[in-house]
Scaffold this active site. Structure first.
Site, PDB file in Angstrom:
ATOM      1  N   ASP A  37       0.837  -1.087  -0.033  1.00 29.09           N
ATOM      2  CA  ASP A  37      -0.011   0.010   0.019  1.00 29.09           C
ATOM      3  C   ASP A  37       0.884   1.181   0.051  1.00 29.09           C
ATOM      4  O   ASP A  37       1.809   1.225   0.716  1.00 29.09           O
ATOM      5  CB  ASP A  37      -0.948  -0.151   1.247  1.00 29.09           C
ATOM      6  CG  ASP A  37      -2.025   1.039   1.062  1.00 29.09           C
ATOM      7  OD1 ASP A  37      -3.431   0.231   1.092  1.00 29.09           O
ATOM      8  OD2 ASP A  37      -1.719   2.195   1.063  1.00 29.09           O
ATOM      9  N   ILE A  38       0.541   2.306  -1.043  1.00 25.91           N
ATOM     10  CA  ILE A  38       1.515   3.295  -0.795  1.00 25.91           C
ATOM     11  C   ILE A  38       1.161   4.386   0.148  1.00 25.91           C
ATOM     12  O   ILE A  38       1.957   5.195   0.468  1.00 25.91           O
ATOM     13  CB  ILE A  38       1.404   4.282  -2.113  1.00 25.91           C
ATOM     14  CG1 ILE A  38      -0.165   4.313  -2.705  1.00 25.91           C
ATOM     15  CG2 ILE A  38       2.184   3.644  -3.294  1.00 25.91           C
ATOM     16  CD1 ILE A  38      -0.364   5.696  -3.614  1.00 25.91           C
ATOM     17  N   GLN A 101     -14.373   2.480   1.784  1.00 27.60           N
ATOM     18  CA  GLN A 101     -13.832   1.975   0.518  1.00 27.60           C
ATOM     19  C   GLN A 101     -13.512   3.275  -0.399  1.00 27.60           C
ATOM     20  O   GLN A 101     -14.282   4.188  -0.504  1.00 27.60           O
ATOM     21  CB  GLN A 101     -14.784   1.078  -0.047  1.00 27.60           C
ATOM     22  CG  GLN A 101     -13.859   0.526  -1.487  1.00 27.60           C
ATOM     23  CD  GLN A 101     -14.920  -0.485  -1.973  1.00 27.60           C
ATOM     24  OE1 GLN A 101     -15.990  -0.696  -1.609  1.00 27.60           O
ATOM     25  NE2 GLN A 101     -14.426  -1.192  -2.860  1.00 27.60           N
ATOM     26  N   HIS A 107     -10.608  -5.552  -2.796  1.00 27.18           N
ATOM     27  CA  HIS A 107      -9.056  -5.661  -2.299  1.00 27.18           C
ATOM     28  C   HIS A 107      -9.290  -5.990  -0.794  1.00 27.18           C
ATOM     29  O   HIS A 107     -10.298  -5.619  -0.154  1.00 27.18           O
ATOM     30  CB  HIS A 107      -8.312  -4.460  -2.303  1.00 27.18           C
ATOM     31  CG  HIS A 107      -8.933  -3.191  -1.915  1.00 27.18           C
ATOM     32  ND1 HIS A 107      -9.960  -2.433  -2.766  1.00 27.18           N
ATOM     33  CD2 HIS A 107      -8.645  -2.375  -1.048  1.00 27.18           C
ATOM     34  CE1 HIS A 107     -10.206  -1.523  -1.887  1.00 27.18           C
ATOM     35  NE2 HIS A 107      -9.275  -1.574  -0.814  1.00 27.18           N
ATOM     36  N   HIS A 109      -7.005  -5.833   2.813  1.00 27.77           N
ATOM     37  CA  HIS A 109      -5.666  -5.220   3.390  1.00 27.77           C
ATOM     38  C   HIS A 109      -5.045  -6.043   4.345  1.00 27.77           C
ATOM     39  O   HIS A 109      -5.784  -6.962   5.181  1.00 27.77           O
ATOM     40  CB  HIS A 109      -6.171  -4.034   4.364  1.00 27.77           C
ATOM     41  CG  HIS A 109      -6.715  -2.928   3.418  1.00 27.77           C
ATOM     42  ND1 HIS A 109      -6.091  -1.682   3.371  1.00 27.77           N
ATOM     43  CD2 HIS A 109      -8.077  -2.784   3.095  1.00 27.77           C
ATOM     44  CE1 HIS A 109      -6.892  -0.773   2.505  1.00 27.77           C
ATOM     45  NE2 HIS A 109      -8.143  -1.449   2.467  1.00 27.77           N
TER      46      HIS A 109
END
Ligand code: AMP
Length: 146
Positions: A37-38, A101, A107, A109
């Site tokens: 994750d960025i 979201q 997705h 996490h």
């Protein structure tokens, strides 16, 4: 965006899968892709997505795609544990904007947690962006554990 809607082919994870924007890969197989994750909630925070499902959320995902995603979540969680030795691992998934979201390609996490650190999940826009070189080094550590 609510729970109902149409899959947007231009969403950021679709663009990652198409190779149009970069990502820091942790793991990939025929059906799934895992990457860092960025805007990490903790060191080693990663995401797992289906490569083929156009589900925006868990309500509409194919059972097969969900099983493939969760099998990859397990692999990535184990590799993350070996690499980073967290005290816990938070697996999370959000459906619809009111639930938090922000990217409408289903997705999951994977967030390593350490004793004494905050367990809050902050909204997407509030998180700090990770340094790409730091993410790359971290990915190498985790990839070595598959
Ligand atoms: P959610 O709030 O469950 O929709 O989470 C979306 C997640 O995607 C957030 O944690 C973002 O930081 C992450 N994210 C958004 N764009 C990217 C990107 N280009 N590469 C990696 N992670 C991203």
């Amino acid at each position: 965006m609510s729970l109902d809607g149409i899959y947007d082919d231009g969403n950021v994870f679709a663009l990652i899968l198409q190779g149009k924007i970069p990502s820091t890969k942790l793991y990939e197989d025929e059906h799934t892709y895992a990457f860092l994750d960025i805007q990490p909630q903790s060191k080693g925070h990663s995401l797992v997505i289906s490569k083929w499902s156009r589900a925006r959320n868990i309500l509409e995902v194919e059972d097969e795609a969900l099983a493939q995603i969760m099998a990859t979540v397990k692999k990535v969680a184990n590799a993350t544990r070996k690499a980073l030795d967290p005290d816990g691992i938070h697996v999370a998934q959000f459906n619809g904007a009111p639930a938090g979201q922000t990217v409408f390609h289903l997705h999951v996490h994977i967030v390593p947690r350490w004793e004494g650190q905050s367990r809050n999940f902050v909204a997407h826009a509030q998180g700090d962006f990770a340094d790409p070189a730091t993410l790359q080094a971290l990915a190498e550590e985790i990839r070595a554990q598959f």
